[in-house]
Scaffold this active site. Sequence first.
Site, PDB file in Angstrom:
ATOM      1  N   GLU A 299      18.168  -0.599   1.207  1.00  0.00           N
ATOM      2  CA  GLU A 299      16.929  -0.553   0.444  1.00  0.00           C
ATOM      3  C   GLU A 299      16.908   0.521  -0.622  1.00  0.00           C
ATOM      4  O   GLU A 299      16.727   0.252  -1.793  1.00  0.00           O
ATOM      5  CB  GLU A 299      15.748  -0.338   1.392  1.00  0.00           C
TER       6      GLU A 299
ATOM      7  N   LYS B 146       9.572   2.668  -6.171  1.00  0.00           N
ATOM      8  CA  LYS B 146       8.849   2.093  -5.037  1.00  0.00           C
ATOM      9  C   LYS B 146       7.358   2.432  -5.078  1.00  0.00           C
ATOM     10  O   LYS B 146       6.976   3.600  -5.136  1.00  0.00           O
ATOM     11  CB  LYS B 146       9.480   2.614  -3.749  1.00  0.00           C
TER      12      LYS B 146
ATOM     13  N   CYS C 233      11.158  -2.715  -0.222  1.00  0.00           N
ATOM     14  CA  CYS C 233      10.963  -2.500   1.207  1.00  0.00           C
ATOM     15  C   CYS C 233       9.506  -2.626   1.657  1.00  0.00           C
ATOM     16  O   CYS C 233       8.966  -3.708   1.748  1.00  0.00           O
ATOM     17  CB  CYS C 233      11.551  -1.154   1.611  1.00  0.00           C
TER      18      CYS C 233
END
Length: 293
Positions: free
Chosen positions: A22, A97, A134
């Site tokens: 990830e 992210k 993720c």
Amino acid sequence: MFAYIPTEAYHFGVIHTPKFQEAWTMPFAFCTREKRWCEFAEPADGESTQFLQDLAQKYNMVIVSPILERDINHGEIIWNTVVVIGNNGNMIGIHRKNHIPRVGDFNESTYYMEGNTGHPVFETAYGKIAVNICYGRHHPLNWLAFGLNGAEIVFNPSATVGELSEPMWPIEARNAAIANSYFVGSINRVGTEVFPNAFTSGDGKPQHADFGHFYGSSHFSAPDASCTPSLSRYRDGLMISDMDLNLCRQIKDKWGFRMTARYDMYANLLSEYLKPDFKPQVIADPLINKRKA
């Protein structure tokens, strides 16, 4: 994790392995409280990217490369980042992210905070792709935003363990593909790691030196609700899948989710929800209290 598409056929591939997972092109996860993992952070255009740029050009493929990014221009802040490399070996852009887990042993806020790149979609030679990193797969609005920006394929590179998330794994991505009329590539690493220093999860249970088993099970989901079989739970694997990107538009025309959505209504609710004096729209039965009396 690689996303690659040879020019002679629209093939899309994923690799799940401990080495390409990830957030880190390195053979481990670092979500424990051991800050020494920060030594492996690198700039977005660092050695890992340069290595993959050569491969992208050599094999005429688009590569989505997850790294631990060190932002040299902003005080060496660290981010959980993916670098998207074009089939000519050029760096198209990055995405950081959006959602950082604070659950179980995944203490990722020890290293970085929520990203600041929004929901970019990268127009490549083979289609418009996005990367929902993720933990972001647990947030439906995150999937929605990539769709609103025009994604045709959303990759979800992950490093997640069985006890924590496996029951949700085959559901969330497939539902996202259906609801947003795009393809989803779900990639999870395999293996079990043992760390030199034991740690606790803050749940009253004894300290331990591993996260549990990373269960792999990588697969593709399509907007028509179909999906491929999954790769192994225990071994490295490579999956190649043919995708007709016209299906994204065909499903939009068939179901009309974009036309029938009430974005104005949702936007108004979200705007009100963010205010300190927000009150939920709850209509109480006036007879409830009378019965209690």
